[in-house]
Design an enzyme around this catalytic site. Structure first.
Site, mmCIF file in Angstrom:
data_model
loop_
_atom_site.group_PDB
_atom_site.id
_atom_site.type_symbol
_atom_site.label_atom_id
_atom_site.label_comp_id
_atom_site.label_asym_id
_atom_site.label_seq_id
_atom_site.Cartn_x
_atom_site.Cartn_y
_atom_site.Cartn_z
ATOM 1 N N CYS A 95 37.163 29.077 40.849
ATOM 2 C CA CYS A 95 38.317 30.808 40.194
ATOM 3 C C CYS A 95 39.159 30.839 41.389
ATOM 4 O O CYS A 95 39.059 31.131 42.152
ATOM 5 C CB CYS A 95 37.146 31.733 40.844
ATOM 6 S SG CYS A 95 37.484 33.206 39.837
ATOM 7 N N CYS A 102 47.468 42.231 42.468
ATOM 8 C CA CYS A 102 47.904 42.625 41.340
ATOM 9 C C CYS A 102 48.106 43.603 41.195
ATOM 10 O O CYS A 102 48.411 44.949 41.644
ATOM 11 C CB CYS A 102 46.004 41.703 40.582
ATOM 12 S SG CYS A 102 46.736 41.876 38.660
ATOM 13 N N CYS A 109 38.959 46.477 40.199
ATOM 14 C CA CYS A 109 38.836 45.339 40.791
ATOM 15 C C CYS A 109 39.442 46.193 42.125
ATOM 16 O O CYS A 109 40.568 46.611 42.000
ATOM 17 C CB CYS A 109 39.914 45.389 39.659
ATOM 18 S SG CYS A 109 40.186 43.256 40.827
ATOM 19 N N GLY A 151 45.134 38.194 41.105
ATOM 20 C CA GLY A 151 45.832 38.389 40.468
ATOM 21 C C GLY A 151 46.000 38.175 38.221
ATOM 22 O O GLY A 151 45.237 37.948 37.959
ATOM 23 N N GLU A 152 47.279 38.593 37.483
ATOM 24 C CA GLU A 152 47.445 38.492 36.318
ATOM 25 C C GLU A 152 48.162 37.213 35.925
ATOM 26 O O GLU A 152 49.451 37.150 35.421
ATOM 27 C CB GLU A 152 47.586 40.180 35.699
ATOM 28 C CG GLU A 152 47.845 39.692 33.897
ATOM 29 C CD GLU A 152 47.294 39.512 33.117
ATOM 30 O OE1 GLU A 152 45.860 39.415 32.908
ATOM 31 O OE2 GLU A 152 47.086 38.096 32.888
ATOM 32 N N SER A 183 42.468 33.407 32.473
ATOM 33 C CA SER A 183 41.608 34.857 31.844
ATOM 34 C C SER A 183 43.037 36.448 31.838
ATOM 35 O O SER A 183 43.554 36.173 33.120
ATOM 36 C CB SER A 183 40.813 35.629 33.103
ATOM 37 O OG SER A 183 40.536 36.692 32.216
ATOM 38 N N SER A 206 39.493 40.233 29.387
ATOM 39 C CA SER A 206 38.902 41.062 30.386
ATOM 40 C C SER A 206 39.118 42.388 29.363
ATOM 41 O O SER A 206 40.233 42.999 29.566
ATOM 42 C CB SER A 206 39.620 41.512 31.631
ATOM 43 O OG SER A 206 38.912 42.125 31.947
ATOM 44 N N LEU A 207 37.956 42.650 28.496
ATOM 45 C CA LEU A 207 38.081 43.419 28.102
ATOM 46 C C LEU A 207 37.332 44.891 28.016
ATOM 47 O O LEU A 207 37.813 45.955 28.196
ATOM 48 C CB LEU A 207 37.093 43.545 26.596
ATOM 49 C CG LEU A 207 36.657 44.073 25.076
ATOM 50 C CD1 LEU A 207 37.949 44.061 24.304
ATOM 51 C CD2 LEU A 207 35.831 43.612 24.071
ATOM 52 N N ASN A 208 36.107 44.813 28.610
ATOM 53 C CA ASN A 208 35.900 46.358 28.948
ATOM 54 C C ASN A 208 35.508 47.297 29.026
ATOM 55 O O ASN A 208 35.307 48.248 29.402
ATOM 56 C CB ASN A 208 36.151 46.312 31.188
ATOM 57 C CG ASN A 208 36.198 45.162 31.326
ATOM 58 O OD1 ASN A 208 35.343 44.439 31.237
ATOM 59 N ND2 ASN A 208 37.518 43.981 32.003
ATOM 60 N N ASN A 282 29.597 44.523 40.179
ATOM 61 C CA ASN A 282 28.824 44.529 41.578
ATOM 62 C C ASN A 282 29.455 45.906 42.134
ATOM 63 O O ASN A 282 30.370 46.225 42.435
ATOM 64 C CB ASN A 282 29.326 43.502 42.551
ATOM 65 C CG ASN A 282 28.592 42.293 42.069
ATOM 66 O OD1 ASN A 282 27.959 41.943 41.890
ATOM 67 N ND2 ASN A 282 29.725 41.476 41.228
HETATM 68 FE FE1 SF4 Z 1 42.137 42.710 39.019
HETATM 69 FE FE2 SF4 Z 1 42.208 41.216 36.954
HETATM 70 FE FE3 SF4 Z 1 42.871 43.549 36.430
HETATM 71 FE FE4 SF4 Z 1 44.642 42.229 38.092
HETATM 72 S S1 SF4 Z 1 44.335 42.158 36.172
HETATM 73 S S2 SF4 Z 1 43.837 43.634 38.640
HETATM 74 S S3 SF4 Z 1 43.310 41.065 39.336
HETATM 75 S S4 SF4 Z 1 41.464 42.645 36.734
#
Ligand code: SF4
Length: 336
Positions: A95, A102, A109, A151-152, A183, A206-208, A282
């Site tokens: 990973c 970010c 996060c 990061g994105e 991602s 990354s939906l959530n 977590n």
């Molecule tokens: Fe965290 Fe990824 Fe959101 Fe950036 S894009 S704040 S690394 S979850």
């Protein structure tokens, strides 16, 4: 490879030298110019004068009881990033990070708390894999790469794509495109560009959040790129040569783990070629969110399965060393 070929030709060398160099760097993972035995001494001297071969430095390494290894690496300018080696029964996954910190500000996060310090270069992205590779037992290799660290990736689009092409090049790492996943938190122009510019590598979202309101509370990016528009971009994403789009969904107690959310998720993904990766949150003392009860996780997962969705429940690897999803943040941030 193109840039390297051009450089070799401009330095008065044959084009195929670039290919040889690629093999030394990414197939043999050479760590000195001297070891590149089929290159002339003169060319090796020129390389030494023109490029830096030292990798970014591993300054700390932590191992979890499940085998996960997290490394902290220092970049040339003193900034630090983390990368993770995940050990599975029969393969390894890494990973990797694309930025120092970010800018996306996702509420769950830890990296978000660092803010964005800077983008990583393509070289710094690739060197994370070389560093993690050096920790493997002899003869072992890495099978999967996920761009899910700090990061994105689409906020550092050019370097992400450049690193991806290095991983895929068959003279070097020669990764299968099916084994690499990028991602994103949902940067729609990035998704569209990725769709246009490469048919390699898989996409994860990354939906959530299953409604615009719910998602906006957790992921500020959703104010700019709404859930509706994001789902439209996913439905338009070309998938002839790729696997299903992975939708990552973090289960948090009282927020995202209800049966009602599961129902909405089924509706939302209707008509997409997708799979869901459920991630059990977590807990972290710096954030107020809670992990869901096991019962809630089972109920949520079962509902999706009963409605024909492909679901994986990500086991929380590396929890004891803060290497699990959303837990990467360098100590500099943690101290501040
Ligand atoms: Fe965290 Fe990824 Fe959101 Fe950036 S894009 S704040 S690394 S979850």
């Amino acid at each position: 490879m193109g840039e390297l070929s051009d450089w070799a030709v401009s330095a008065g060398e044959k084009k195929f030298r670039a290919q040889q160099l690629y093999q030394w760097l990414y197939l043999h993972k050479a760590d000195s110019w001297e070891s590149m035995s089929n290159l002339s001494k003169k060319f090796r001297e020129l390389l030494a004068k023109s490029f830096r071969l030292e990798r970014i430095k591993i300054v700390n390494q932590q191992s979890a009881s499940d085998g996960t290894i997290k490394i902290l690496q220092q970049l040339e300018d003193g900034q630090e990033i983390e990368s993770v080696l995940l050990v599975h029964d029969d393969h390894y996954t890494v990973c990797i990070s694309t930025q120092v910190g970010c800018a996306m500000g996702c509420k769950f996060c830890l990296t978000a708390g660092m803010g964005l310090k800077r983008n990583l270069t393509a070289g710094e992205i690739v060197e994370q894999v070389l560093n993690l590779w050096s920790l493997l037992p002899p003869g072992e290799s890495i099978r999967n790469i996920v761009y899910m660290g700090m990061g994105e990736p689409f906020h550092n689009y050019d370097n992400t794509l450049k690193s991806l092409n290095i991983f895929l090049n068959d003279h070097g790492f020669n990764f299968s495109s099916r084994r690499i996943t990028v991602s994103t938190s949902g940067i729609i122009p990035g998704i569209e560009r990725f769709a246009r510019e490469t048919d390699k590598a898989n996409l994860a979202i990354s939906l959530n959040g299953v409604t615009q309101e719910a998602r906006k509370k957790l992921m500020p990016i959703s104010k700019r790129y709404t859930l509706e528009d994001l789902m439209a971009a996913c439905r338009n994403f070309p998938q002839e040569t790729r696997k299903r789009i992975t939708f990552e969904y973090i289960l948090m107690k009282g927020l995202t783990d209800s049966l009602q959310s599961a129902r909405q998720l089924v509706k939302l993904l209707h008509g997409t070629k997708s799979k869901i990766n459920l991630i059990v949150y977590n807990e972290n003392p710096d954030l107020a969110f809670k992990s869901p009860d096991q019962e809630a996780v089972k109920r949520f997962q079962q509902y999706l399965l009963d409605h024909g969705l492909v679901v994986t429940l990500r086991s929380s690897k590396g929890q004891g060393i803060s290497a699990a999803c959303g837990q990467l943040a360098t100590s500099k941030k943690k101290k501040s």
